[in-house]
Design a protein around this motif. Sequence first.
Motif, PDB file in Angstrom:
ATOM      1  N   ARG B 118       0.827  -1.196   0.000  1.00 23.53           N
ATOM      2  CA  ARG B 118       0.000   0.000   0.000  1.00 23.53           C
ATOM      3  C   ARG B 118       0.867   1.254   0.000  1.00 23.53           C
ATOM      4  NH1 ARG B 118      -5.559   0.246   0.266  1.00 23.53           N
ATOM      5  NH2 ARG B 118      -6.076   2.426   0.504  1.00 23.53           N
ATOM      6  N   PRO B 120       0.068   5.628  -1.254  1.00 18.82           N
ATOM      7  CA  PRO B 120      -0.857   6.518  -1.969  1.00 18.82           C
ATOM      8  C   PRO B 120      -0.401   6.838  -3.392  1.00 18.82           C
ATOM      9  CG  PRO B 120       0.221   7.683  -0.153  1.00 18.82           C
ATOM     10  CD  PRO B 120       0.571   6.234  -0.012  1.00 18.82           C
ATOM     11  N   TYR B 121       0.895   6.776  -3.618  1.00 19.95           N
ATOM     12  CA  TYR B 121       1.394   7.099  -4.967  1.00 19.95           C
ATOM     13  C   TYR B 121       1.195   5.913  -5.916  1.00 19.95           C
ATOM     14  CZ  TYR B 121       3.425  10.906  -2.287  1.00 19.95           C
ATOM     15  OH  TYR B 121       3.590  11.976  -1.448  1.00 19.95           O
ATOM     16  N   ALA B 140       7.154   8.196  -3.660  1.00 20.60           N
ATOM     17  CA  ALA B 140       6.995   8.236  -2.199  1.00 20.60           C
ATOM     18  C   ALA B 140       8.249   8.765  -1.516  1.00 20.60           C
ATOM     19  CB  ALA B 140       6.656   6.848  -1.675  1.00 20.60           C
ATOM     20  N   GLY B 143       8.311  12.135  -0.061  1.00 18.33           N
ATOM     21  CA  GLY B 143       6.924  12.608  -0.047  1.00 18.33           C
ATOM     22  C   GLY B 143       6.226  12.238   1.245  1.00 18.33           C
ATOM     23  N   TYR B 144       5.025  11.684   1.109  1.00 16.73           N
ATOM     24  CA  TYR B 144       4.241  11.306   2.289  1.00 16.73           C
ATOM     25  C   TYR B 144       4.616   9.880   2.677  1.00 16.73           C
ATOM     26  CZ  TYR B 144       0.058  10.341   5.127  1.00 16.73           C
ATOM     27  OH  TYR B 144      -0.811  10.003   6.136  1.00 16.73           O
ATOM     28  N   ARG B 146       4.472   8.426   5.927  1.00 18.36           N
ATOM     29  CA  ARG B 146       4.036   7.987   7.260  1.00 18.36           C
ATOM     30  C   ARG B 146       3.789   6.481   7.334  1.00 18.36           C
ATOM     31  NH1 ARG B 146       2.319  10.429  11.742  1.00 18.36           N
ATOM     32  NH2 ARG B 146       0.775   9.439  13.083  1.00 18.36           N
ATOM     33  N   TYR B 147       3.237   5.925   6.275  1.00 12.95           N
ATOM     34  CA  TYR B 147       2.885   4.504   6.288  1.00 12.95           C
ATOM     35  C   TYR B 147       3.941   3.650   5.596  1.00 12.95           C
ATOM     36  CZ  TYR B 147      -1.520   5.741   8.338  1.00 12.95           C
ATOM     37  OH  TYR B 147      -2.470   6.187   9.221  1.00 12.95           O
ATOM     38  N   VAL B 240      -1.113  -0.854  16.091  1.00 13.72           N
ATOM     39  CA  VAL B 240      -1.078   0.568  16.442  1.00 13.72           C
ATOM     40  C   VAL B 240      -1.410   1.359  15.185  1.00 13.72           C
ATOM     41  CG1 VAL B 240       0.308   2.461  17.329  1.00 13.72           C
ATOM     42  CG2 VAL B 240       0.673   0.142  18.179  1.00 13.72           C
ATOM     43  N   ARG B 241      -2.439   2.185  15.309  1.00 10.96           N
ATOM     44  CA  ARG B 241      -2.901   2.904  14.120  1.00 10.96           C
ATOM     45  C   ARG B 241      -3.382   4.289  14.510  1.00 10.96           C
ATOM     46  NH1 ARG B 241      -8.026  -1.202  13.078  1.00 10.96           N
ATOM     47  NH2 ARG B 241      -8.030  -1.996  15.203  1.00 10.96           N
ATOM     48  N   ASP B 242      -3.645   5.094  13.487  1.00 13.91           N
ATOM     49  CA  ASP B 242      -3.977   6.495  13.721  1.00 13.91           C
ATOM     50  C   ASP B 242      -5.408   6.701  14.192  1.00 13.91           C
ATOM     51  OD1 ASP B 242      -1.704   8.054  13.452  1.00 13.91           O
ATOM     52  OD2 ASP B 242      -1.763   7.961  11.268  1.00 13.91           O
ATOM     53  N   ALA B 247      -8.254   1.451   9.877  1.00 14.01           N
ATOM     54  CA  ALA B 247      -7.042   2.147   9.458  1.00 14.01           C
ATOM     55  C   ALA B 247      -5.942   1.104   9.325  1.00 14.01           C
ATOM     56  CB  ALA B 247      -6.640   3.209  10.472  1.00 14.01           C
ATOM     57  N   PHE B 248      -5.001   1.365   8.442  1.00 14.31           N
ATOM     58  CA  PHE B 248      -3.874   0.464   8.307  1.00 14.31           C
ATOM     59  C   PHE B 248      -2.917   0.704   9.462  1.00 14.31           C
ATOM     60  CE2 PHE B 248      -5.657   0.844   4.086  1.00 14.31           C
ATOM     61  CZ  PHE B 248      -5.824  -0.501   3.772  1.00 14.31           C
ATOM     62  N   LEU B 250       0.279   1.570  11.578  1.00 15.82           N
ATOM     63  CA  LEU B 250       1.553   2.276  11.546  1.00 15.82           C
ATOM     64  C   LEU B 250       2.640   1.249  11.856  1.00 15.82           C
ATOM     65  CD1 LEU B 250       0.401   5.435  13.487  1.00 15.82           C
ATOM     66  CD2 LEU B 250       1.142   5.382  11.098  1.00 15.82           C
ATOM     67  N   PHE B 316       9.542   7.931  13.529  1.00 11.33           N
ATOM     68  CA  PHE B 316       8.891   7.548  14.790  1.00 11.33           C
ATOM     69  C   PHE B 316       8.599   6.052  14.858  1.00 11.33           C
ATOM     70  CE2 PHE B 316       5.453   8.225  11.810  1.00 11.33           C
ATOM     71  CZ  PHE B 316       4.544   7.221  12.128  1.00 11.33           C
TER      72      PHE B 316
END
Lengths: 699, 337
Positions: B118, B120-121, B140, B143-144, B146-147, B240-242, B247-248, B250, B316
Amino acid sequence: MTDLLEPRAIGQGLVRRDGELKVRGTATYAVETPVENPAYCHPVQATVARGRVTAMDTAAATALDGVLAVLTPFDAERLASTEDAEYAVLQSDEVAFRGQLIGVVIAETSEVARQAADSVRVTYDEQEHDAELAVDHPGLYKPEKVNAGHETDTAEGDVAAAMATPQRDGGVTLERTYSTAMYHNNPLEPHATTALWDADAQFLTLWDSTQGVHPDRAAVCEVFGLEQEQVRVVCPYVGGGFGSKGTPHANVMLAVMAARALPGRPVKLALTRQQMFFLAGYRTPTIQQMQLAADRRGRLQAIAIDVVEQTSRIKEFAEQTGVPARMMYASPNRRSTHRLAALDVPVPSWMRAPGECPGMFGPEVAMDELAEELGLDPVELRVRNEPEVDPETGKPWSSRNLVRCLREGAERFGWAERPRGRREGDWLVGYGVASSVYPTMRQATSTANLRYADGRYVAEIGAADLGTGAWTILPQITADALGVDVGDVDVRIGDTQYPTASVAGGSSGTNTWGSALVVAARAFRDKFGGSPDDGDEISGDVDQAAKDDAHAPYAFGAQFVEARVNADTGEIRVPRLLGVFGVGRVINPRTARSQLIGGMTMGLSMALHENSVWDPRIGQVANHDLAEYHITVNADVGEIEAVWLDEHDPYVNAMGSKGIGEIGITGTAAAVVNAVHAATGVRVRDLPVTLDKVLPGLP
Amino acid sequence: MKPFAYAHPGDVAEAVRDVAAEPNAVFLAGGTNLVDHLRLGVARPDLVVDVRTLTSREITDLDDGGLRLGAASTNSEVAADRRVRERYPVLAQALLAGATGQLRNMATTGGNPLQRTRCPYFQDVTTPCNKRQPGTGCSAVGGYTRYHAILGTPGALPDPTAPETCIATHPSDMAVALTALDAQVHTLGPAGVRTVPFVDLHRLPGDDPSKDTVLEHGELITAIDLPPLPAGARSAYRKVRDRASYAFALVSVAAVVHDGDVRIALGGVAHKPWRATRAEEILRGGPLTDHAVRAAMDAELAVAQPQPGVEGGNGFKIPLAARTVAATVRTLTEEQS
């Protein structure tokens, strides 16, 4: 003072008149409107953030079976007005932001339209783009006004001097920078239109998902050079708008253009969820530089907010983020400023409580920080800064019960016994508080028509129900104004065939439409008495309702949050959320509660989850769907309670009611941040509050 | 969406033949990932072969005390199975931590582990992506993120223009549990049947990020076996997720504890479910104290590469992974004592 209605139907928690239709799925929304032989549209969007379209190869698209037309900037009809650049769809080869509409395919099925749109090959002359907001962006400028007609900057006294003066006897100064993220409204129902152009009659019918059929029509008429008599907009039900359907967006103009390219054939255009992240408006990210000075007893000596935010290069929208800090608390020295960067980004717009929502974040966290510095209870700090009159205008309040909201909330929430860094098993627990505010507004135009027919009172007004309850509460108001049973009253809304109504925005719908209905009802009684004849009819205008300019009308509230932060992982949970509001007289407790806890839930969502993650390299929201753009889900909401004071306000309108659609989202995020700080000692100043931000401060 | 042919063959052998014969063919089971990708234009097959009803939907006891999950059994059915809940709580918990009730009713044992990584790009066809369009680069990086991955990535700062760069993560919760359980995957392919250890099913991007697993084109999962756990073993899944649901991860952790030994698999940190073998080795024989587990995880994560990016990147995840493993193991050892 207005002549307040005697509440009989008002105050009853009547069930929604449209509830059963919605639960059964038979309420028709714009794109579902049953029409004969519809065609379907799918937009083509720019994939560069700035530049020029040099060519569009539509050969593959037009060659597909079922494609009826492909419109591009090179062949689309020329619009009567391109003054509003957001609406000037397909009028030039300029690309002002990634995702901008540059074409549309119209086809026999939505699948073919989408396939054809995907097959359009576009070449660009790409230019370097500027899509990153920064507090020191070289292009920052001062807009002429900010949203809702507020002054861009205000100043009173000398904040700088107050900040520079050493605070004697234990006084303190505080300088902090806070930020809120970019947010997308994301109503459940996407922006969608069914449009039919009758070329012979030169008449356009739009079934459009909108927060106001009349403003929607006005915009379309302007853009296409049509007279109002040539356009009908119909919208009985709206699957949420949160401001993003308060003004039409480019998709509506594209749908009309498609309909005019295919006269006599209804066309349907529904944005996909992904497209909504480019085309349907959003809340600008904000950077809020706060300054506070207070004496030892916590009385504010200075309060200043300097806001930096963004707009698009082609159309200005200046969120009035600094506005609530102008009137919230008393202080002799005050300043507020707004500066914008005009970027190569989609066009920002209204989102639930523009101004107050982001603008009650920085100041309300700053107040918590100030209370901590002073060693004061944050509730008490707010109480000590209660202004006698509106600090901005000097007018007395129409009613202001912030202190009662704070005290009542503190009592109900168990604030006095609040934990400070208490650990319960694996969880760190803390409580937080913040104030809420929203102005009570009434729009200048709205007319209601009232008729007696077949033993029933029928009122007509082009109002909108976004799921808020207008279908249900407008009859309650009308019934009380007529002095009849609410069951004998029908109110018809959502159609430009009914008299003009203002937008459902600024929490002004009920105040405005209700006032027009009261005027009509009272005039009806005056003229026709208690036993009208069939066909008796009269209209009433909000203009004729008593208006009070001598007072400052606002709704206030206080929100209390219990936050739990996992000591191992930093996961943040909010098991309890309480809001206490002074919102005048509540018309319908059932729909009102839904509005208030809905706003609070959206505020919780803003605090913990929502974040349109901007990728400045390419100029788009990276997480542009609902799998990645997180909205608070049921599992995130524990005990949530909204209560309201028995508040009497004789100045606002004949109902004694204040707007309730937006106040619930104001202050919530600050209360969450303050609670997380109480639990962990970590002060998060940039939303959202996520586990990575508290992790470094955990044991 | 691109039009495609749809086939619903009579048995698995025919399904395998159909897909093997068409280079641009895919299997369809629950469709919870594939249908999204069809809509987005990420998957553009010419032929979709529906195998939903062709493999077994049964969950059966094996002679060695293990369980066999038929490939067509749904995530809901497996999570609700009494034997799974009692003997493999880590799997039931992982399944229930994933997606929503509606999706779990559709997603299958064979399909869930084969959902694509997974990013987003990857999901946005307007941006370059080595996985979707080999050789176009990775959007990616920088870029973003986080995941995105912190383990198994190509080097400290991957080159976004290099054709092998991919920092996506595998999103399946079920797969993390199956990795910790040493499950075995039975397949039928053009070359016949074979059994693949679950830990070897997924691959790192290597020189070809377009491939998520070691399965050949036309190779179909028919069942997944869960070997028996030793008596007294305890297991748990911690995600652990947002947000609290839907949610997928983290970071997620599947842990099995037995007699001072521990098996640890991590989700949300790599292109594949990550078996923390180095930490397991360090911890072998115990004691499984908080301090020891954290130290072992620090060793495991010594090679981790935080990805910079907008909003602070994903560094993190390194402390988060160590802390979450420690918390999960603590729960299991506290239960034991």
